[in-house]
Design an enzyme around this catalytic site. Sequence first.
Site, PDB file in Angstrom:
ATOM      1  N   ARG A 296       1.258   1.635  -5.938  1.00 30.35           N
ATOM      2  CA  ARG A 296       1.364   0.935  -4.788  1.00 30.35           C
ATOM      3  C   ARG A 296       0.114   0.063  -4.350  1.00 30.35           C
ATOM      4  NH1 ARG A 296       6.221   0.954  -2.477  1.00 30.35           N
ATOM      5  NH2 ARG A 296       5.342   0.150  -0.615  1.00 30.35           N
TER       6      ARG A 296
ATOM      7  N   HIS B 291       9.665 -35.070 -33.525  1.00 35.79           N
ATOM      8  CA  HIS B 291       8.222 -35.463 -34.278  1.00 35.79           C
ATOM      9  C   HIS B 291       7.777 -34.270 -34.972  1.00 35.79           C
ATOM     10  CE1 HIS B 291       7.914 -39.012 -31.702  1.00 35.79           C
ATOM     11  NE2 HIS B 291       8.397 -38.266 -30.677  1.00 35.79           N
TER      12      HIS B 291
ATOM     13  N   LYS C 202      -3.198  -5.670 -19.213  1.00 36.23           N
ATOM     14  CA  LYS C 202      -2.741  -6.107 -18.187  1.00 36.23           C
ATOM     15  C   LYS C 202      -3.809  -7.206 -17.710  1.00 36.23           C
ATOM     16  CE  LYS C 202      -0.479  -7.003 -14.652  1.00 36.23           C
ATOM     17  NZ  LYS C 202       0.747  -8.011 -14.784  1.00 36.23           N
TER      18      LYS C 202
ATOM     19  N   TRP D 121      -3.871  -1.535  -0.965  1.00 38.23           N
ATOM     20  CA  TRP D 121      -3.773  -2.746  -1.806  1.00 38.23           C
ATOM     21  C   TRP D 121      -4.236  -4.119  -0.965  1.00 38.23           C
ATOM     22  CZ3 TRP D 121      -3.710  -4.214  -6.970  1.00 38.23           C
ATOM     23  CH2 TRP D 121      -3.319  -5.392  -7.532  1.00 38.23           C
TER      24      TRP D 121
ATOM     25  N   GLU E  29       6.183 -11.823 -25.647  1.00 43.30           N
ATOM     26  CA  GLU E  29       5.173 -10.744 -25.539  1.00 43.30           C
ATOM     27  C   GLU E  29       5.938  -9.300 -25.202  1.00 43.30           C
ATOM     28  OE1 GLU E  29       2.953 -11.062 -21.870  1.00 43.30           O
ATOM     29  OE2 GLU E  29       4.333 -12.152 -20.883  1.00 43.30           O
TER      30      GLU E  29
ATOM     31  N   LYS F 174       7.335 -14.928 -22.109  1.00 45.20           N
ATOM     32  CA  LYS F 174       8.074 -13.856 -21.552  1.00 45.20           C
ATOM     33  C   LYS F 174       8.730 -12.856 -22.728  1.00 45.20           C
ATOM     34  CE  LYS F 174       6.537 -12.578 -18.696  1.00 45.20           C
ATOM     35  NZ  LYS F 174       5.479 -13.567 -18.523  1.00 45.20           N
TER      36      LYS F 174
ATOM     37  N   GLU G  83       6.735 -20.767 -20.111  1.00 52.04           N
ATOM     38  CA  GLU G  83       6.718 -19.210 -19.306  1.00 52.04           C
ATOM     39  C   GLU G  83       7.759 -18.403 -19.776  1.00 52.04           C
ATOM     40  OE1 GLU G  83       4.682 -17.485 -18.253  1.00 52.04           O
ATOM     41  OE2 GLU G  83       5.627 -15.855 -17.429  1.00 52.04           O
TER      42      GLU G  83
ATOM     43  N   ASN H 126       1.310  -0.018   6.030  1.00 56.55           N
ATOM     44  CA  ASN H 126       1.492  -0.834   4.522  1.00 56.55           C
ATOM     45  C   ASN H 126       2.384  -2.163   5.175  1.00 56.55           C
ATOM     46  OD1 ASN H 126       2.160  -1.811   2.311  1.00 56.55           O
ATOM     47  ND2 ASN H 126       4.262  -0.523   2.219  1.00 56.55           N
ATOM     48  N   GLY H 127       1.790  -3.237   4.932  1.00 59.14           N
ATOM     49  CA  GLY H 127       2.528  -4.532   5.342  1.00 59.14           C
ATOM     50  C   GLY H 127       1.498  -5.557   5.678  1.00 59.14           C
TER      51      GLY H 127
ATOM     52  N   CYS I 204       0.895  -1.398   0.015  1.00 55.44           N
ATOM     53  CA  CYS I 204       0.011   0.024  -0.029  1.00 55.44           C
ATOM     54  C   CYS I 204       0.910   1.380   0.131  1.00 55.44           C
ATOM     55  CB  CYS I 204      -0.924   0.072   1.490  1.00 55.44           C
ATOM     56  SG  CYS I 204      -1.783  -1.564   1.484  1.00 55.44           S
TER      57      CYS I 204
END
Length: 609
Positions: free
Chosen positions: A27, A505, A604, A75, A489, A486, A482, A101-102, A2
Amino acid sequence: MCGIVGFIGCKPAAPLLLEGLAKLEYRGYDSAGIALVENGQITIHKAKGRLSVLSDRIRGGDGIEATVGIGHTRWATHGKPSDENSHPHKSASGRFAVVHNGIIENYAALKKELQSDGVEFLSETDTEVIAHLIERSYTGDFLAAVRAAIQRLEGSYALGVLCAEHPDEFIAVRNASPLIVGLSEIGNFIASDIPAVLAHTRRVIPLADHEIVRLTRDAVTVFDQAGHPVEKKEMTVDWDVTSAEKGGYDHFMIKEIMEQPQALSATISPRIDADGGIVLDGIHLTASQLRKVNRLFIVACGSAYHAGVVGKYVIEKLARIPVEVDLASEFRYRDPIVDEKSLVIIVSQSGETADTLAALREAKRRGARVLSIVNVVGSTIASESDDVLYTWAGPEISVATTKAYSTQLTMLYLIAFYIAHKLGRIDDRDQRRLLSALIRLPDMVSGILRQAGELKQLAQRYAYLEHAYFIGRNLDYAVALEASLKLKEISYIHSEAYAAGELKHGTISLIEEGTFVVALACCEKLIEKTMSNIKEVKARGAEVLVLTTDDNRDVLPEADHVLYIPKTNDLLMPSLEVVPMQLLGYYIALARKCDIDKPRNLAKSVTVE
Ligand code: AGP
């Protein structure tokens, strides 16, 4: 993650707090609030939604004269986004207000203790316990009450605290969550990050863990945990505002790659109890319910799907339950054989991906129980799931996911350990061994991140490729999926991931002189087989970059370049392998001057079908 701010000075605080929070919305942005001390009272204004909702509600703070206050942009981790769960939180008497924050890891026990003392809670958050603890410790000394309260806290916290009876000061605390002090001509600030104060000052004092600071209009005093004053050095910030929001990094993507150790710790540590057992707060599945599950599905899109492929290997290996991994856009239309004996795990960073949400609804319509792994608290997927396990990666701004994917892996490992242990497939000793390897991941990832310079240099060599192939077997193949995404994209290089044993094959016909192949060779039991595949592509002229573990020096003769990473439990290797692959993709895209945080054609969160 946050954002918190605080101000005390000679100007109205409200507009300054809102301005600072606007610089910290990266944040967290699901709700916001400010608290001000005026006429011996604390006034709080807070609202669910973006900061603009709050700002509109109080007309940008116009007409609010108070010159001391704290603010917060959230957040959500504990408690969905709502007006009640927004910060600041007040103590029962209203004498104190807190922004945080935490994550307070022992908040449940503290809340229970306070409730047994008759304290009534107004929110679902962990933060509210702090306001009540300060009040309970208060006998007139503001600083002493804060010091006493934080002694009870376990976990991470950056705090801003107001007291109605001390209108000429406020207090801040730093422990494991970032906090800086800003010194300006108009007064003194606290903030989670430098961008919040840059409009008013470049003179900042970074606080260290366990430091407490008292701010008045013309003085800032820092104390250590024992209450002794601490001499602190001022620093002058030479960043511009834009780069400051990225913490001095060029892009959010590299910032989020570098944040992975903290994101992994935040996701793992609250799930392991003092006795070394697993605490999956979001799962209400009993052992007998688990025993009735005859098939498990993991359904997701993109990188979340790739995390699911890792999850399949790990869950099947440990829990011995069949696991099907599905692309959500396929699952929803293939008339899947799903019923009340199915457990469907939905994986989604945003919790809003249309295909994944549709797959969730299809699974529920067919009688399955749905467990979701989500990063955004209170998102649609979270709210429609039977059980929810949150990743605590914090907001992920860059379109290409990195820290969220990594925390999805750790949640899938924990689910695998949990199910396998509940079903008696692994005993306490096995679980402790697996968990001790899991707990070491953040530090190991930190070590690999120190190789970033090597990857940046290596990327120059491959920056002008047209094609790339990522090959691997078993979990190496899952990571290859993945790694390939990465790269493609964000650099727009055509890239494919292939099971190394599958190349012969058909696809090997594409390998010719100079074709770039990345071979992931960390799966110990299949290393010889992967070596053969490396030789196959080398024989056809490929340029091969091999990613393998420190102990495997046999690959050298076959590789054009080797990246070494440390070894951990085989089942957890994907968490280490993916880091160099993220860095490789980032630095290749950087060399190609691509728009890394906002790649063309991508969003996103894909909230349309
Ligand atoms: C990965 O880098 C992409 N951002 C994309 O594949 C993403 O993983 C996918 O769209 C799923 O998003 P979600 O996790 O928010 O559901």
